[in-house]
Design a protein around this motif. Structure first.
Motif, PDB file in Angstrom:
ATOM      1  N   GLY A 174      59.133 -52.404  57.586  1.00 16.76           N
ATOM      2  CA  GLY A 174      59.078 -51.604  58.799  1.00 16.76           C
ATOM      3  C   GLY A 174      57.678 -51.234  59.266  1.00 16.76           C
ATOM      4  O   GLY A 174      57.520 -50.477  60.217  1.00 16.76           O
ATOM      5  N   ARG A 175      56.660 -51.771  58.614  1.00 12.77           N
ATOM      6  CA  ARG A 175      55.266 -51.460  58.966  1.00 12.77           C
ATOM      7  C   ARG A 175      54.518 -52.735  59.316  1.00 12.77           C
ATOM      8  O   ARG A 175      54.881 -53.825  58.908  1.00 12.77           O
ATOM      9  CB  ARG A 175      54.538 -50.793  57.793  1.00 12.77           C
ATOM     10  CG  ARG A 175      55.067 -49.440  57.408  1.00 12.77           C
ATOM     11  CD  ARG A 175      54.448 -48.411  58.254  1.00 12.77           C
ATOM     12  NE  ARG A 175      54.980 -47.093  58.001  1.00 12.77           N
ATOM     13  CZ  ARG A 175      54.456 -46.004  58.498  1.00 12.77           C
ATOM     14  NH1 ARG A 175      53.382 -46.078  59.245  1.00 12.77           N
ATOM     15  NH2 ARG A 175      54.996 -44.844  58.264  1.00 12.77           N
ATOM     16  N   GLU A 176      53.447 -52.569  60.099  1.00 11.38           N
ATOM     17  CA  GLU A 176      52.548 -53.677  60.394  1.00 11.38           C
ATOM     18  C   GLU A 176      51.115 -53.178  60.427  1.00 11.38           C
ATOM     19  O   GLU A 176      50.855 -51.980  60.576  1.00 11.38           O
ATOM     20  CB  GLU A 176      52.914 -54.352  61.719  1.00 11.38           C
ATOM     21  CG  GLU A 176      52.762 -53.489  62.935  1.00 11.38           C
ATOM     22  CD  GLU A 176      53.249 -54.173  64.209  1.00 11.38           C
ATOM     23  OE1 GLU A 176      53.565 -55.379  64.192  1.00 11.38           O
ATOM     24  OE2 GLU A 176      53.318 -53.483  65.234  1.00 11.38           O
ATOM     25  N   VAL A 177      50.189 -54.112  60.252  1.00  4.08           N
ATOM     26  CA  VAL A 177      48.764 -53.814  60.325  1.00  4.08           C
ATOM     27  C   VAL A 177      48.263 -54.375  61.647  1.00  4.08           C
ATOM     28  O   VAL A 177      48.533 -55.533  61.983  1.00  4.08           O
ATOM     29  CB  VAL A 177      47.994 -54.452  59.143  1.00  4.08           C
ATOM     30  CG1 VAL A 177      46.504 -54.193  59.264  1.00  4.08           C
ATOM     31  CG2 VAL A 177      48.534 -53.923  57.822  1.00  4.08           C
ATOM     32  N   THR A 212      48.064 -40.027  70.176  1.00  3.26           N
ATOM     33  CA  THR A 212      48.441 -40.170  68.772  1.00  3.26           C
ATOM     34  C   THR A 212      48.756 -41.638  68.487  1.00  3.26           C
ATOM     35  O   THR A 212      48.860 -42.447  69.410  1.00  3.26           O
ATOM     36  CB  THR A 212      49.696 -39.339  68.407  1.00  3.26           C
ATOM     37  OG1 THR A 212      50.809 -39.844  69.143  1.00  3.26           O
ATOM     38  CG2 THR A 212      49.496 -37.863  68.692  1.00  3.26           C
ATOM     39  N   HIS A 213      48.927 -41.933  67.205  1.00  3.65           N
ATOM     40  CA  HIS A 213      49.333 -43.274  66.756  1.00  3.65           C
ATOM     41  C   HIS A 213      50.521 -43.119  65.807  1.00  3.65           C
ATOM     42  O   HIS A 213      50.591 -42.149  65.059  1.00  3.65           O
ATOM     43  CB  HIS A 213      48.189 -43.973  66.018  1.00  3.65           C
ATOM     44  CG  HIS A 213      46.932 -44.062  66.813  1.00  3.65           C
ATOM     45  ND1 HIS A 213      46.758 -44.945  67.847  1.00  3.65           N
ATOM     46  CD2 HIS A 213      45.784 -43.345  66.739  1.00  3.65           C
ATOM     47  CE1 HIS A 213      45.556 -44.792  68.371  1.00  3.65           C
ATOM     48  NE2 HIS A 213      44.947 -43.819  67.722  1.00  3.65           N
ATOM     49  N   PRO A 214      51.444 -44.097  65.771  1.00  2.00           N
ATOM     50  CA  PRO A 214      52.609 -44.020  64.887  1.00  2.00           C
ATOM     51  C   PRO A 214      52.291 -44.475  63.458  1.00  2.00           C
ATOM     52  O   PRO A 214      53.094 -45.109  62.796  1.00  2.00           O
ATOM     53  CB  PRO A 214      53.613 -44.955  65.554  1.00  2.00           C
ATOM     54  CG  PRO A 214      52.747 -46.011  66.157  1.00  2.00           C
ATOM     55  CD  PRO A 214      51.511 -45.279  66.641  1.00  2.00           C
ATOM     56  N   GLY A 215      51.088 -44.179  63.006  1.00  2.00           N
ATOM     57  CA  GLY A 215      50.658 -44.539  61.653  1.00  2.00           C
ATOM     58  C   GLY A 215      49.202 -44.166  61.483  1.00  2.00           C
ATOM     59  O   GLY A 215      48.553 -43.636  62.393  1.00  2.00           O
ATOM     60  N   ASP A 216      48.687 -44.417  60.302  1.00  2.00           N
ATOM     61  CA  ASP A 216      47.294 -44.083  59.982  1.00  2.00           C
ATOM     62  C   ASP A 216      46.316 -44.994  60.717  1.00  2.00           C
ATOM     63  O   ASP A 216      46.622 -46.157  60.974  1.00  2.00           O
ATOM     64  CB  ASP A 216      47.050 -44.223  58.474  1.00  2.00           C
ATOM     65  CG  ASP A 216      47.890 -43.267  57.653  1.00  2.00           C
ATOM     66  OD1 ASP A 216      48.198 -42.161  58.146  1.00  2.00           O
ATOM     67  OD2 ASP A 216      48.240 -43.622  56.511  1.00  2.00           O
ATOM     68  N   ALA A 245      48.429 -40.402  60.427  1.00  2.00           N
ATOM     69  CA  ALA A 245      49.499 -40.655  61.398  1.00  2.00           C
ATOM     70  C   ALA A 245      49.883 -39.379  62.128  1.00  2.00           C
ATOM     71  O   ALA A 245      49.970 -38.310  61.532  1.00  2.00           O
ATOM     72  CB  ALA A 245      50.721 -41.221  60.683  1.00  2.00           C
ATOM     73  N   GLY A 246      50.075 -39.504  63.448  1.00  2.00           N
ATOM     74  CA  GLY A 246      50.551 -38.388  64.245  1.00  2.00           C
ATOM     75  C   GLY A 246      49.501 -37.364  64.635  1.00  2.00           C
ATOM     76  O   GLY A 246      49.802 -36.433  65.373  1.00  2.00           O
ATOM     77  N   PHE A 275      47.792 -48.824  60.375  1.00  2.00           N
ATOM     78  CA  PHE A 275      48.924 -49.146  59.522  1.00  2.00           C
ATOM     79  C   PHE A 275      50.099 -48.379  60.114  1.00  2.00           C
ATOM     80  O   PHE A 275      50.246 -47.187  59.873  1.00  2.00           O
ATOM     81  CB  PHE A 275      48.633 -48.727  58.073  1.00  2.00           C
ATOM     82  CG  PHE A 275      49.733 -49.054  57.105  1.00  2.00           C
ATOM     83  CD1 PHE A 275      50.059 -50.371  56.838  1.00  2.00           C
ATOM     84  CD2 PHE A 275      50.425 -48.047  56.455  1.00  2.00           C
ATOM     85  CE1 PHE A 275      51.077 -50.679  55.945  1.00  2.00           C
ATOM     86  CE2 PHE A 275      51.441 -48.336  55.558  1.00  2.00           C
ATOM     87  CZ  PHE A 275      51.765 -49.654  55.303  1.00  2.00           C
ATOM     88  N   VAL A 276      50.878 -49.053  60.964  1.00  2.00           N
ATOM     89  CA  VAL A 276      51.820 -48.350  61.831  1.00  2.00           C
ATOM     90  C   VAL A 276      53.259 -48.822  61.689  1.00  2.00           C
ATOM     91  O   VAL A 276      53.528 -49.887  61.147  1.00  2.00           O
ATOM     92  CB  VAL A 276      51.390 -48.503  63.310  1.00  2.00           C
ATOM     93  CG1 VAL A 276      50.064 -47.806  63.563  1.00  2.00           C
ATOM     94  CG2 VAL A 276      51.284 -49.970  63.704  1.00  2.00           C
ATOM     95  N   GLU A 277      54.155 -47.996  62.249  1.00  2.00           N
ATOM     96  CA  GLU A 277      55.558 -48.361  62.313  1.00  2.00           C
ATOM     97  C   GLU A 277      55.722 -49.518  63.284  1.00  2.00           C
ATOM     98  O   GLU A 277      55.242 -49.465  64.412  1.00  2.00           O
ATOM     99  CB  GLU A 277      56.393 -47.173  62.779  1.00  2.00           C
ATOM    100  CG  GLU A 277      56.422 -46.033  61.792  1.00  2.00           C
ATOM    101  CD  GLU A 277      57.236 -44.862  62.296  1.00  2.00           C
ATOM    102  OE1 GLU A 277      58.437 -45.078  62.633  1.00  2.00           O
ATOM    103  OE2 GLU A 277      56.684 -43.756  62.371  1.00  2.00           O
ATOM    104  N   LYS A 278      56.364 -50.556  62.822  1.00  2.00           N
ATOM    105  CA  LYS A 278      56.562 -51.756  63.634  1.00  2.00           C
ATOM    106  C   LYS A 278      57.467 -51.467  64.827  1.00  2.00           C
ATOM    107  O   LYS A 278      58.447 -50.738  64.715  1.00  2.00           O
ATOM    108  CB  LYS A 278      57.169 -52.859  62.757  1.00  2.00           C
ATOM    109  CG  LYS A 278      57.153 -54.209  63.399  1.00  2.00           C
ATOM    110  CD  LYS A 278      57.560 -55.272  62.412  1.00  2.00           C
ATOM    111  CE  LYS A 278      57.480 -56.617  63.093  1.00  2.00           C
ATOM    112  NZ  LYS A 278      57.809 -57.689  62.180  1.00  2.00           N
TER     113      LYS A 278
END
Length: 130
Positions: free
Chosen positions: A41-44, A61-65, A97-98, A118-121
């Motif tokens: 469920g994650r992608e770079v 914001t971003h849905p990941g670090d 994240a967030g 490093f975020v939610e796909k």
């Protein structure tokens, strides 16, 4: 039917994100890499961000670090509730994240950084803060 709706909404969100980024004067983003993570469920995602002097991006914001490495000039990150962090070429910052934050180039020469997320796909990479 549900899958089609989810895919359509994800594509519309990604298109809106691209349009918002493209509309920020003096800021350019070049996508360098997008790859599935070994974490389900994650992608770079890796991008080069170039910011003209005196320009920046509004609160978002971003849905990941996010990890940003400044490759030229100076960039300032302004996380909500914390003191601004000014980075020069060769320095990095980690944004969890967030975290609501803005960024700008306070210098007199162009600034650029390589941002790795490093975020939610399937979620937009950048969401305007409310």
């Amino acid at each position: 039917m549900k899958t089609v709706t989810v895919i359509t909404l994800a594509l519309l969100g990604a298109a809106a994100c691209s349009q918002v980024t493209a509309q920020v004067p003096g800021v350019r983003r070049t996508d360098l890499l997008k790859h599935d993570s070994v974490v389900s469920g994650r992608e770079v995602v890796e991008v080069r961000v170039e910011v003209d002097p005196g320009r920046g991006v509004p609160r978002h914001t971003h849905p990941g670090d996010e990890v940003l490495y400044v490759v030229e000039g100076t960039l300032e990150y302004m996380p909500d509730g914390k003191a601004p962090v000014t980075l020069k070429a060769g320095q990095s910052i980690f944004i969890p994240a967030g975290t609501i934050h803005a960024a700008r180039n306070p210098g007199t020469v162009p600034g650029a950084g390589i941002a790795t997320y490093f975020v939610e796909k399937g979620k937009p990479l950048i969401m305007p803060a409310k």
